[in-house]
Design a protein around this motif. Structure first.
Motif, mmCIF file in Angstrom:
data_model
loop_
_atom_site.group_PDB
_atom_site.id
_atom_site.type_symbol
_atom_site.label_atom_id
_atom_site.label_comp_id
_atom_site.label_asym_id
_atom_site.label_seq_id
_atom_site.Cartn_x
_atom_site.Cartn_y
_atom_site.Cartn_z
ATOM 1 N N TYR A 11 36.706 38.279 31.464
ATOM 2 C CA TYR A 11 37.201 38.444 30.250
ATOM 3 C C TYR A 11 37.226 36.930 29.712
ATOM 4 O O TYR A 11 38.215 36.466 30.188
ATOM 5 C CB TYR A 11 38.389 39.180 30.095
ATOM 6 N N VAL A 14 38.824 34.430 31.963
ATOM 7 C CA VAL A 14 39.160 34.724 33.246
ATOM 8 C C VAL A 14 38.212 35.407 34.162
ATOM 9 O O VAL A 14 37.341 36.319 33.427
ATOM 10 C CB VAL A 14 40.083 36.001 32.772
ATOM 11 N N ALA A 16 37.404 37.654 36.638
ATOM 12 C CA ALA A 16 38.193 38.934 37.347
ATOM 13 C C ALA A 16 37.357 39.039 38.441
ATOM 14 O O ALA A 16 37.886 39.336 39.705
ATOM 15 C CB ALA A 16 38.179 40.102 36.396
ATOM 16 N N ALA A 35 45.325 44.274 45.629
ATOM 17 C CA ALA A 35 46.525 44.338 44.840
ATOM 18 C C ALA A 35 46.216 44.566 43.183
ATOM 19 O O ALA A 35 45.015 44.649 42.975
ATOM 20 C CB ALA A 35 47.377 43.272 45.006
ATOM 21 N N ASN A 36 47.149 44.854 42.507
ATOM 22 C CA ASN A 36 46.929 45.045 41.142
ATOM 23 C C ASN A 36 46.573 43.839 40.680
ATOM 24 O O ASN A 36 46.798 42.617 40.891
ATOM 25 C CB ASN A 36 48.257 45.139 40.424
ATOM 26 N N GLY A 37 45.201 43.870 39.642
ATOM 27 C CA GLY A 37 44.568 42.625 39.053
ATOM 28 C C GLY A 37 43.717 41.951 40.139
ATOM 29 O O GLY A 37 42.989 40.986 39.691
ATOM 30 N N GLY A 39 40.605 43.030 40.709
ATOM 31 C CA GLY A 39 39.294 42.925 40.091
ATOM 32 C C GLY A 39 38.573 44.458 40.415
ATOM 33 O O GLY A 39 37.444 44.419 40.354
ATOM 34 N N LYS A 40 39.429 45.491 40.811
ATOM 35 C CA LYS A 40 38.786 46.630 41.461
ATOM 36 C C LYS A 40 38.134 47.274 40.355
ATOM 37 O O LYS A 40 36.906 47.765 40.277
ATOM 38 C CB LYS A 40 39.780 47.390 42.083
ATOM 39 N N THR A 41 38.760 47.526 39.047
ATOM 40 C CA THR A 41 38.461 48.465 37.956
ATOM 41 C C THR A 41 37.224 47.482 37.291
ATOM 42 O O THR A 41 36.460 48.415 36.947
ATOM 43 C CB THR A 41 39.649 48.593 36.892
ATOM 44 N N THR A 42 37.379 46.211 37.184
ATOM 45 C CA THR A 42 36.191 45.448 36.580
ATOM 46 C C THR A 42 34.737 45.736 37.349
ATOM 47 O O THR A 42 33.956 45.795 36.655
ATOM 48 C CB THR A 42 36.771 44.081 36.455
ATOM 49 N N GLU A 83 40.030 55.700 35.645
ATOM 50 C CA GLU A 83 41.368 55.715 36.045
ATOM 51 C C GLU A 83 41.902 56.613 34.758
ATOM 52 O O GLU A 83 41.435 56.598 33.683
ATOM 53 C CB GLU A 83 41.768 54.281 35.748
ATOM 54 N N GLN A 191 45.150 53.130 45.251
ATOM 55 C CA GLN A 191 46.070 52.624 45.498
ATOM 56 C C GLN A 191 47.005 53.225 46.658
ATOM 57 O O GLN A 191 47.506 52.258 47.187
ATOM 58 C CB GLN A 191 46.906 52.732 44.178
HETATM 59 P P1 ATP Z 1 44.693 47.410 38.916
HETATM 60 O O1 ATP Z 1 44.998 47.956 39.963
HETATM 61 O O2 ATP Z 1 46.030 46.743 37.912
HETATM 62 O O3 ATP Z 1 44.040 48.180 37.825
HETATM 63 P P2 ATP Z 1 42.496 45.826 39.480
HETATM 64 O O4 ATP Z 1 42.249 45.436 40.579
HETATM 65 O O5 ATP Z 1 41.533 47.240 38.952
HETATM 66 O O6 ATP Z 1 43.998 46.259 39.011
HETATM 67 P P3 ATP Z 1 41.111 44.537 36.943
HETATM 68 O O7 ATP Z 1 41.919 45.698 36.154
HETATM 69 O O8 ATP Z 1 39.598 44.610 37.238
HETATM 70 O O9 ATP Z 1 42.027 44.629 38.484
HETATM 71 O O10 ATP Z 1 41.587 43.430 36.592
HETATM 72 C C1 ATP Z 1 41.262 42.110 37.161
HETATM 73 C C2 ATP Z 1 41.687 40.698 36.179
HETATM 74 O O11 ATP Z 1 41.140 40.850 34.868
HETATM 75 C C3 ATP Z 1 43.241 40.857 35.958
HETATM 76 O O12 ATP Z 1 43.602 39.510 35.963
HETATM 77 C C4 ATP Z 1 43.354 41.474 34.563
HETATM 78 O O13 ATP Z 1 44.507 40.895 34.010
HETATM 79 C C5 ATP Z 1 42.130 40.989 33.883
HETATM 80 N N1 ATP Z 1 41.702 42.079 32.815
HETATM 81 C C6 ATP Z 1 41.653 43.198 32.973
HETATM 82 N N2 ATP Z 1 41.027 43.875 31.896
HETATM 83 C C7 ATP Z 1 41.173 42.785 31.006
HETATM 84 C C8 ATP Z 1 40.853 42.765 29.655
HETATM 85 N N3 ATP Z 1 40.487 43.967 28.886
HETATM 86 N N4 ATP Z 1 40.961 41.506 28.750
HETATM 87 C C9 ATP Z 1 41.605 40.355 29.662
HETATM 88 N N5 ATP Z 1 41.707 40.593 31.177
HETATM 89 C C10 ATP Z 1 41.720 41.701 31.799
#
Ligand code: ATP
Length: 234
Positions: A11, A14, A16, A35-37, A39-42, A83, A191
């Motif tokens: 993004y 960033v 991710a 962990a949270n953040g 990059g799993k969802t991305t 999610e 999670q």
């Molecule tokens: P979670 O368990 O919290 O969902 P995750 O492992 O799925 O975490 P992502 O949601 O893929 O992680 O996020 C990865 C990184 O990208 C994080 O640093 C997050 O802050 C950033 N990020 C996610 N979505 C956006 C967005 N729409 N705009 C900017 N940064 C984003």
């Protein structure tokens, strides 16, 4: 088989997802932990065509699907269950399922709907209820059912147990196992590592957008790299 190699996505400034490689095999559950953040969802969104990858390749049975629009990726056989489930609350269960199967021919649609009701009898019982009136676990089953209506060969599941009580989580993960046993390849972010590991075949641990460990689920349980990735300390 879905294969992801050296995937990058982000993004703005960033990054991710920084070079993720993984695969999802028919009949198997691949669990993505981190962990949270991390990059799993991305990663899931980049595979599904909902977020454009900046580099890397996604192939399905050897054919390149990298960066195709989401609806084309669904047609190729990859369905994402997002999610938070995102069912259409005012619509009935049957209408939600119909939306999932809108690309199918009429005969294929009826057959898939019957299979879906067989796999999730509760959806059949509640087919005329508004989706918003279902419990969290039932809504998750509806979200699975809606994805299955597109007759996927691979499903991407983003945190299916989110917000569910432990006993409901167990039954949801049992249905994920059932989906895989029917021959579908499952790539699941979860999670609840303990419950996820109980049903998974393979594990991919990610930290700060990179894969830090991958291997059989049986070896992941007491693995220090996996534990640290999960805690966000890798
Ligand atoms: P979670 O368990 O919290 O969902 P995750 O492992 O799925 O975490 P992502 O949601 O893929 O992680 O996020 C990865 C990184 O990208 C994080 O640093 C997050 O802050 C950033 N990020 C996610 N979505 C956006 C967005 N729409 N705009 C900017 N940064 C984003």
């Amino acid at each position: 088989m879905l294969e992801v190699s050296d995937l990058h996505a982000g993004y703005g400034n960033v990054e991710a997802v920084r070079g993720v490689s993984l695969s999802a095999t028919p009949g198997k559950i691949t669990l993505v932990l981190g962990a949270n953040g991390a990059g799993k969802t991305t990663t899931l969104k980049a595979i599904a065509g909902l977020h454009a990858p900046t580099d890397g390749r996604v192939t399905l049975d050897g054919k390149d699907i990298t960066g195709l629009p989401a609806h084309k990726i669904v047609k190729r056989g990859v369905a994402l269950v997002p999610e938070g489930r995102r069912v259409f609350a005012p619509l009935t269960v049957a209408e939600n399922l119909r939306l999932g199967g809108h690309t199918a021919s009429r005969s294929a649609f009826e057959k898939t709907l019957a299979q879906c009701y067989e796999m999730f009898p509760i959806l059949s019982e509640r087919r005329s209820s508004a989706a918003g009136l279902l419990s969290g676990g039932e809504q998750q089953m509806l979200a699975f059912g809606r994805a299955l209506m597109s007759q996927p060969t691979t499903v991407l599941l983003d945190e299916p147990s989110m917000g569910l009580a432990p006993v409901v989580t167990d039954s949801i993960l049992a249905t994920v196992r059932q989906m895989a046993d029917s021959g579908i390849g499952v790539l699941m972010v979860e999670q609840n590592a303990e419950a996820g590991l109980d049903v998974a075949d393979e594990v991919v641990a990610v930290a700060r957008g990179e894969v830090v460990w991958s291997g059989p689920a049986a070896e992941a349980r007491n693995n220090a790299s996996v534990l640290l990735a999960f805690l966000g300390e890798a």
